[in-house]
Design an enzyme around this catalytic site. Structure first.
Site, PDB file in Angstrom:
ATOM      1  N   CYS A 144      57.969  18.635 -27.781  1.00 55.65           N
ATOM      2  CA  CYS A 144      57.322  18.472 -29.084  1.00 55.65           C
ATOM      3  C   CYS A 144      56.112  19.384 -29.236  1.00 55.65           C
ATOM      4  O   CYS A 144      55.017  19.070 -28.754  1.00 55.65           O
ATOM      5  CB  CYS A 144      56.920  17.008 -29.264  1.00 55.65           C
ATOM      6  SG  CYS A 144      56.046  16.721 -30.805  1.00 55.65           S
ATOM      7  N   CYS A 147      53.167  17.812 -31.065  1.00 57.93           N
ATOM      8  CA  CYS A 147      52.366  16.866 -30.277  1.00 57.93           C
ATOM      9  C   CYS A 147      51.499  17.599 -29.259  1.00 57.93           C
ATOM     10  O   CYS A 147      50.355  17.220 -29.032  1.00 57.93           O
ATOM     11  CB  CYS A 147      53.259  15.896 -29.499  1.00 57.93           C
ATOM     12  SG  CYS A 147      54.652  15.280 -30.416  1.00 57.93           S
ATOM     13  N   ASP A 148      52.047  18.635 -28.625  1.00 60.51           N
ATOM     14  CA  ASP A 148      51.404  19.180 -27.426  1.00 60.51           C
ATOM     15  C   ASP A 148      50.918  20.626 -27.557  1.00 60.51           C
ATOM     16  O   ASP A 148      50.252  21.126 -26.650  1.00 60.51           O
ATOM     17  CB  ASP A 148      52.388  19.107 -26.240  1.00 60.51           C
ATOM     18  CG  ASP A 148      52.826  17.677 -25.970  1.00 60.51           C
ATOM     19  OD1 ASP A 148      52.012  16.768 -26.204  1.00 60.51           O
ATOM     20  OD2 ASP A 148      53.974  17.466 -25.550  1.00 60.51           O
TER      21      ASP A 148
END
Ligand code: NAP
Length: 323
Positions: A144, A147-148
């Site tokens: 992701c 997300c990261d």
């Protein structure tokens, strides 16, 4: 005691939430089991919670963020009376009717029963299946970018895959990273032409063609990748601190194994419209769609499932009062 419902929907991506909007507006008071917060695609809101900008959902001229779109779906379904349960369904029994659904201890009686079940459990990201990939997930290995990506500011990172997901992740990651290497097992991309054009035009993206990742290096965090050229068999080391895996998806259908007919690749088989092999159980979205897998097609099939469910209930009630 089990809580009795007319309609239970499992899954809260575009398919499940659209089914909720339609069944709620049909006064069927749906209960929606939406999953639990996590960084995977079975969290509330589904895979779109892990995407950035959605540019092809009709009606949004300038695009819309995935989480923002799902929040709107959620609020719209809530407005018409959908009840949400922020849990994962852990077990279902489709052999008895009303159908039984557990979200807690499976040794207890079912938490819920439903006259109609709409399955919209979606799909999840596939992984390469390497031992060190699993060990280093969250320590440099991710599925992701949204997300990261932030953790990889000014670093060299890699994305595996040649589809739209891989290119979308790579393009997004160039906002943070110094360089993004896309590792693809062929010399031709599967992604759509527009995404290819954008990736080729991005100076921070380079490609490593005909290549596969054979190992993820690093003790406590990713320090590099071992890459094999599939044509020459040559092994090389790529110095990167992050690996984003974007090689496609698998349906979240294990809950229904042995109870519903599945395809060879695990997708729930649908017959007329969204009906499954068990009357009264309907399936929509990515869990039954290996071909299109778009937010708009998922939403469309969620609408179909709601209409199919409503018709099935009416027919059953009509039959019960006119035997
Ligand atoms: P996909 O289209 O199935 O592509 C998967 C890619 O990963 C392929 O290039 C495949 O290689 C590669 N791959 C698969 N298994 C691999 C393995 N074990 N090792 C190395 N590489 C592997 O999946 P996706 O990119 O997730 O897209 C899924 C669907 O969502 C598509 O319909 C796509 O158009 C859509 N989507 C759209 C957008 C957008 O419009 N913005 C964004 C994301 C996804 P091969 O090509 O050699 O098979």
């Amino acid at each position: 005691m089990s809580e009795e419902h007319t309609v239970i929907i499992i899954g809260s991506g575009p398919a499940g939430l659209t089914a909720a909007i339609y069944t709620a507006r049909a006064n069927l008071h749906p209960l929606l089991i939406e999953g639990e917060p996590s960084s995977t695609s079975d969290q509330p809101g589904g895979q779109l919670m892990l995407t950035t900008e959605i540019e092809n959902y009709p009606g949004f001229v300038n695009g819309i963020g995935g989480p923002e779109l799902m929040e709107a779906f959620h609020d719209q379904a809530a407005r018409f009376g959908t009840t949400y349960v922020t849990r994962r369904a852990t077990k279902v029994n489709l052999q008895s009717w009303p159908f039984e659904v557990w979200v807690n201890d499976e040794t207890n009686p079912p938490d819920y029963t439903a006259k109609v079940l709409i399955i919209a459990t979606g799909a999840r990201a596939l992984m390469l299946g390497l031992e060190n990939e699993a060990r280093l997930i969250g320590h440099g290995v991710s599925t992701c970018a949204t997300c990261d990506g932030f953790f990889f500011r000014d670093q060299d990172i890699a994305v595996v895959g040649g589809g739209d997901s891989a290119l979308e992740e790579a393009i997004f990651l160039t906002k943070f990273a110094k360089q993004v290497t896309i590792i693809h097992r062929r010399d031709e991309l599967r992604a759509s032409r527009i995404m290819q054009d954008r990736a080729f035009a991005n100076p921070k993206i380079k490609f490593q063609w005909n290549s596969v990742v054979v190992d993820v290096l690093g003790d406590t965090k990713v320090s590099g990748l071992l890459i094999k050229n599939v044509k020459t068999e040559e092994l090389t080391k790529l110095d990167v601190t992050g690996l984003f895996v974007a090689i496609g998806h698998a349906p979240n259908s294990s809950l229904f194994e042995g109870q519903l007919e599945l395809t060879q690749t695990g997708y729930i088989k649908t017959f007329t419209g969204t009906s499954t092999s068990v009357p009264g159980v309907f399936a929509c979205g990515d869990v039954q769609d290996a071909d299109y897998r778009q937010a708009i097609t998922a939403a469309g099939s969620g609408c179909m499932a709601a209409i199919d469910a409503e018709r099935w209930l009416s027919a059953r009630e009509h039959h019960a009062s006119n035997p």
